[in-house]
Design an enzyme around this catalytic site. Sequence first.
Site: not given
Length: 292
Positions: A48, A53, A82, A116
């Site tokens: 994930d 990120y 996402k 997200h």
Amino acid sequence: MNVLSECIHLSSGYTMPLIGIGTYKIQGRETIYEVIDESLKVGYRSIDTAAVYRNEEDIGFALKELLSKYNLQRKDIFITTKLAPSDNGNAEGIHQSVLKSLKSLGLSYIDLYLIHWPGAARIPENSQQNKHLRACTWEKLVELHKLGLIRSIGVSNYTIDHLKELLNNHYGVKPAVNQVECHPHYRQEELIKFCNVEGIHVQAYSSLGTSTDTSLLKDPVVNDIAMKLNVSPARLLLKWALQQGISVIPKAIKKEHIRDNINLNFIIDEEKMKILSCLPQIKYAWDPQNVY
């Protein structure tokens, strides 16, 4: 049965492993490589990540190097990423974001792509504009799904109200997954019940609390039950979710934690599940309740 081989059948027709490795706040090519290496070695087949990120490229590099090491092919791995809130409602931005994720990860398709956050960046949470932007985003994701760039589409941090609104006009494709904060301190019982009725799979994040707040892992009730079952508090918390059919994506960097988090072949009896499901409620992560 080995939990690593357990999968959930999504409404999209695809299957997703019930346990995956989370990569939030894990950065640096070498660190990511070591985490993915150990994860694949011990049996994880789901990863994930998210655009925000900023580690997709390093995950892609690791996969390119490591799949052959473990005799794996692309089809053996399930990748979730996402859409950044800054792209909510921007059709062209969404298309470019998906293409960028595909390129960074070195993939020809994404297994699961999530919105997200129900709000858009730089727009007030209480703005009615968020509702319109969400609809535009979903319409575009359905288009990209039909093109085959994304196999399953879903949402993250959606409340029941956000889901009702989406289900009222889903452009022919219902969300396959809603990824939300969920653990004994924040059980989301009404949301889970709603999702189960609608055929939306619930995936938990922050199953162990957060890296900045370890109250959940240190909860005396959690620790007492964990001791009685001869498991770590982390394993107990993850199993609590799995026994309810909720998938988990625990983040870990240390090898011993990566291994520990999948050692879940035990059962929490009904009485202990009830005790865990009666703990006081505390929310640790961002709260979507105020997003219009």
